[in-house]
Design a protein around this motif. Structure first.
Motif, PDB file in Angstrom:
ATOM      1  N   GLN A 307      36.732  38.590  33.373  1.00 57.28           N
ATOM      2  CA  GLN A 307      38.164  38.341  33.234  1.00 57.28           C
ATOM      3  C   GLN A 307      38.807  38.074  34.588  1.00 57.28           C
ATOM      4  OE1 GLN A 307      38.850  42.059  30.952  1.00 57.28           O
ATOM      5  NE2 GLN A 307      39.997  40.785  29.507  1.00 57.28           N
ATOM      6  N   ALA A 308      38.358  38.789  35.609  1.00 56.17           N
ATOM      7  CA  ALA A 308      38.882  38.553  36.944  1.00 56.17           C
ATOM      8  C   ALA A 308      38.580  37.137  37.397  1.00 56.17           C
ATOM      9  CB  ALA A 308      38.288  39.567  37.921  1.00 56.17           C
ATOM     10  N   ASP A 309      37.371  36.658  37.107  1.00 60.07           N
ATOM     11  CA  ASP A 309      37.008  35.282  37.478  1.00 60.07           C
ATOM     12  C   ASP A 309      37.875  34.273  36.726  1.00 60.07           C
ATOM     13  OD1 ASP A 309      35.053  36.328  39.131  1.00 60.07           O
ATOM     14  OD2 ASP A 309      33.445  36.118  37.643  1.00 60.07           O
ATOM     15  N   GLN A 310      38.150  34.553  35.462  1.00 60.66           N
ATOM     16  CA  GLN A 310      39.001  33.664  34.671  1.00 60.66           C
ATOM     17  C   GLN A 310      40.421  33.625  35.220  1.00 60.66           C
ATOM     18  OE1 GLN A 310      38.702  35.011  30.623  1.00 60.66           O
ATOM     19  NE2 GLN A 310      36.487  34.617  30.503  1.00 60.66           N
ATOM     20  N   ILE A 311      40.923  34.789  35.686  1.00 55.08           N
ATOM     21  CA  ILE A 311      42.263  34.846  36.273  1.00 55.08           C
ATOM     22  C   ILE A 311      42.315  34.011  37.544  1.00 55.08           C
ATOM     23  CG2 ILE A 311      43.925  36.379  37.407  1.00 55.08           C
ATOM     24  CD1 ILE A 311      43.069  38.534  35.387  1.00 55.08           C
ATOM     25  N   VAL A 312      41.272  34.074  38.351  1.00 63.44           N
ATOM     26  CA  VAL A 312      41.221  33.272  39.575  1.00 63.44           C
ATOM     27  C   VAL A 312      41.287  31.790  39.239  1.00 63.44           C
ATOM     28  CG1 VAL A 312      39.778  32.620  41.540  1.00 63.44           C
ATOM     29  CG2 VAL A 312      39.990  35.022  40.907  1.00 63.44           C
ATOM     30  N   ALA A 317      44.621  26.824  38.807  1.00 63.33           N
ATOM     31  CA  ALA A 317      45.097  25.685  38.013  1.00 63.33           C
ATOM     32  C   ALA A 317      46.611  25.664  37.887  1.00 63.33           C
ATOM     33  CB  ALA A 317      44.463  25.718  36.629  1.00 63.33           C
ATOM     34  N   GLY A 318      47.296  26.666  38.498  1.00 61.28           N
ATOM     35  CA  GLY A 318      48.749  26.672  38.505  1.00 61.28           C
ATOM     36  C   GLY A 318      49.401  27.774  37.693  1.00 61.28           C
ATOM     37  N   ALA A 319      48.642  28.644  37.052  1.00 59.24           N
ATOM     38  CA  ALA A 319      49.222  29.725  36.261  1.00 59.24           C
ATOM     39  C   ALA A 319      49.849  30.772  37.180  1.00 59.24           C
ATOM     40  CB  ALA A 319      48.155  30.365  35.381  1.00 59.24           C
ATOM     41  N   ASP A 320      50.831  31.503  36.646  1.00 62.30           N
ATOM     42  CA  ASP A 320      51.476  32.566  37.411  1.00 62.30           C
ATOM     43  C   ASP A 320      50.548  33.777  37.492  1.00 62.30           C
ATOM     44  OD1 ASP A 320      54.151  33.713  38.542  1.00 62.30           O
ATOM     45  OD2 ASP A 320      53.419  35.236  37.145  1.00 62.30           O
ATOM     46  N   PHE A 321      50.388  34.285  38.717  1.00 64.00           N
ATOM     47  CA  PHE A 321      49.439  35.370  38.952  1.00 64.00           C
ATOM     48  C   PHE A 321      49.814  36.619  38.157  1.00 64.00           C
ATOM     49  CE2 PHE A 321      48.079  39.047  41.619  1.00 64.00           C
ATOM     50  CZ  PHE A 321      46.714  38.830  41.569  1.00 64.00           C
ATOM     51  N   VAL A 322      51.080  37.026  38.233  1.00 65.86           N
ATOM     52  CA  VAL A 322      51.511  38.254  37.567  1.00 65.86           C
ATOM     53  C   VAL A 322      51.394  38.119  36.059  1.00 65.86           C
ATOM     54  CG1 VAL A 322      53.449  39.822  37.183  1.00 65.86           C
ATOM     55  CG2 VAL A 322      53.037  38.895  39.474  1.00 65.86           C
ATOM     56  N   ASP A 323      51.889  36.998  35.509  1.00 67.61           N
ATOM     57  CA  ASP A 323      51.836  36.805  34.052  1.00 67.61           C
ATOM     58  C   ASP A 323      50.402  36.807  33.544  1.00 67.61           C
ATOM     59  OD1 ASP A 323      54.556  36.686  33.970  1.00 67.61           O
ATOM     60  OD2 ASP A 323      54.672  34.490  33.900  1.00 67.61           O
ATOM     61  N   THR A 324      49.512  36.162  34.281  1.00 66.92           N
ATOM     62  CA  THR A 324      48.116  36.070  33.857  1.00 66.92           C
ATOM     63  C   THR A 324      47.466  37.449  33.819  1.00 66.92           C
ATOM     64  OG1 THR A 324      47.976  33.880  34.882  1.00 66.92           O
ATOM     65  CG2 THR A 324      45.898  34.949  34.310  1.00 66.92           C
TER      66      THR A 324
END
Length: 574
Positions: A307-312, A317-324
């Motif tokens: 999951q951590a790798d997916q968040i990275v 790709a432009g997603a918000d870090f906190v929201d993700t």
């Protein structure tokens, strides 16, 4: 002009420079006795020159010269205070320097005016003055005569009878008898009798010590782990968010390392956890990088590595870090990253109880800190808080400013001398921690220098006195060793094992016999200003000392003796 009746000193024509020289010699030997590794046993004769000088000096001259020597000696012994506040150092030593002239002049007044033998006066007066020093101005129980002997366990066992002050009375008795022998140089019989009695007192103390040392019933206790992070005090005061994150990372790495795998419980030093606990605080998290935050979520089990790798990838790709992250964990980030959760999670990750120091804060409605507590937390192996202890006996200037409320102008002046403005409030009571079947009595910072605190914990059935301290204020000075010397006497007085977890040193384990059985050192043997961990077994004992039962009851005896002589002289019209 003639002196008033009863005030003429024997040998009053001794030149002032000779009196000053003898007093200075006492001061040098006294100071040398307290310097680590120099000449501790010299304390058995340190006051002999001063007592001899007092016999041949007018009282006003004696008071002035002995105060000068006492002041200069105190400047040396307490030089480490200048590292924190040079103004406080100069003022404190004015006060401490008064004890020697009060003692010497007191002995002479009792001898000349009230006919009290000088040996008896010295033996009765010295312990009363040491006791007074332990309570006046909140207490300063440092550099007692007995403390110089902490490296010789068999010489200090008599402290279990009535405390370190009682050992000081034995030391002053030997000094006074030797001074009596020198004063009776023309009377061989009296000189021989005084020396023989001094030797008998020393031998009796040693014999008792050897007997008690062999007879104390000790058994193996818990295996403890100590983390000594060596955070400089300058960094603790000025640390940035990034510094806080680094300090916390080093604490956790040491706690989870293989070196502490055999420990039953792990200890961190006083106030070492960065930030404030007990309130919403993100001091550590604010200093973390994105990858470090992700690693923290993985470490706490909020997400796994995939999951951590997916968040990275998503953030790239432009997603918000906190929201993700909050979508992945199903909870607000604050749940995992506030200082309190980082703190307790460390214990759960280690799978062992953790006892650690922190500053706890209380906010008002406007969000301002109005109170802080110097606190120790006890977490179980699952990260749950079991108990806590707020420091009861605060240090003036360091943790509170005297006269801040009673005399605000003076309070502001005193506060201006300090590097930080203290806001610490005292705890309500002494609390014991039950860990793995053993009871620990926490003593924060200088609390272990007070005999009454160790006694109180033993009376609460504590097995081990736990001292968490930050002596980083005093750099590499011999304050660190002098603090350790105090802890040795708490072990002997109470027959508890002692564990010391210090920020910059000296971290150690002490047996109920007063032996330092383990000390944290680096590969070069240095025990100060070094980072490291220590795993050692603590010895415990079921023995109860007389001091624990009765405390300082015996001080009524010397007080009554002196009062009896005074009353007798007045009634006899002498």
């Amino acid at each position: 002009m003639k002196n008033a009746p009863g005030t003429q000193a024997p040998g009053a024509f001794r030149p002032w420079w000779e009196t000053a020289g003898l007093l200075a010699l006492s001061g040098v030997v006294m100071c040398a006795s307290f310097v680590p590794g120099v000449w501790g046993v010299g304390i058995w004769m340190a006051l002999v020159p001063a007592l001899v000088a007092a016999r041949g000096a007018p009282l006003k001259r004696l008071f002035f010269l002995s105060w000068v020597v006492g002041y200069l000696s105190s400047l040396f012994l307490y030089y480490w205070m200048a590292i924190v506040t040079w103004q406080g150092w100069l003022l404190l030593t004015v006060y401490v320097g008064l004890y020697q002239p009060v003692f010497l002049v007191g002995v002479e007044v009792l001898a000349r005016r009230f006919r009290v033998p000088r040996v008896a006066s010295a033996v009765c007066l010295w312990p009363l003055l040491e006791f007074a020093r332990s309570i006046l101005l909140t207490g300063l129980p440092w550099f007692y005569l007995g403390h110089a002997l902490y490296r010789w366990p068999r010489l200090i066992q008599s402290a279990d009878i009535a405390g370190v002050i009682f050992l000081g009375m034995i030391v002053i008795a030997v000094n006074a008898l030797l001074a009596r022998a020198l004063a009776a140089s023309s009377d061989r019989r009296r000189r021989t009798a005084a020396v023989a009695l001094a030797a008998a007192v020393f031998a009796a103390n040693l014999a008792y010590g050897a007997w008690r040392f062999a007879g104390v019933d000790v058994r193996p206790g818990p295996m403890v782990g100590i983390v000594q992070p060596n955070v400089p005090q300058s960094l603790k005061i000025t640390q940035t968010a990034r510094d806080s994150a680094r300090i916390f990372a080093e604490l956790r790495t040491a706690t989870l390392g293989d070196q502490l795998c055999e420990a039953d419980v792990i200890f961190w030093p006083e106030t070492i956890m960065p930030g404030l606990v007990g309130v919403r605080d993100y001091t550590v998290a604010n200093g973390m990088s994105g990858p470090e935050m992700l690693a923290e979520f993985v470490a706490q089990g909020a997400i796994d590595q995939s999951q951590a790798d997916q968040i990275v990838d998503a953030v790239a790709a432009g997603a918000d870090f906190v929201d993700t992250i909050e979508q992945a964990t199903g909870s607000p980030m604050e749940k995992y990253l506030d200082t309190w959760n980082l703190f307790r999670a460390t214990s759960a990750m280690a799978g062992r109880p953790l006892v650690a120091g922190a500053i706890a804060g209380v906010f008002n409605e406007e969000g301002r800190v109005v109170k802080t507590f110097n606190r120790v937390y006890h977490f179980d192996a699952h990260g749950n808080e079991v108990s806590r202890y707020d420091k009861v006996h605060l240090v003036p200037f360091g943790e509170f400013v005297p006269m801040r409320k009673s005399c605000p102008p003076v309070g502001r002046l005193l506060a201006a001398m300090m590097p930080v403005d203290p806001l610490v409030y005292p705890g309500a009571r002494f609390v014991t921690f039950e860990i793995g079947g053993y009871r620990y009595g926490p003593a924060i910072c200088f609390e272990d220098t007070f005999s009454y605190i160790g006694r109180q914990y033993r009376r609460q059935d504590s097995d081990i006195l736990l001292n968490l301290t930050n002596d980083g204020w005093f750099a590499d000075s011999f304050e660190l060793e002098a603090h350790l010397a105090n802890a040795v006497f708490r072990a002997v007085e109470t027959r508890m094992g002692v564990v010391r977890a210090a920020n910059t040193g000296v971290s150690a384990v002490i047996s109920p016999r007063g032996e330092v059985t383990a000390r944290l050192t680096d590969c070069q043997g240095r025990d100060r200003q070094v980072m490291g961990t220590l795993v050692a077994r603590v010895q415990v004992s079921a023995d109860r000392s007389l001091y624990v039962v009765a405390g300082h009851w015996w001080l009524w005896v010397p007080a009554a003796v002196l009062m009896g002589f005074v009353v007798w002289c007045r009634r006899a019209g002498i």
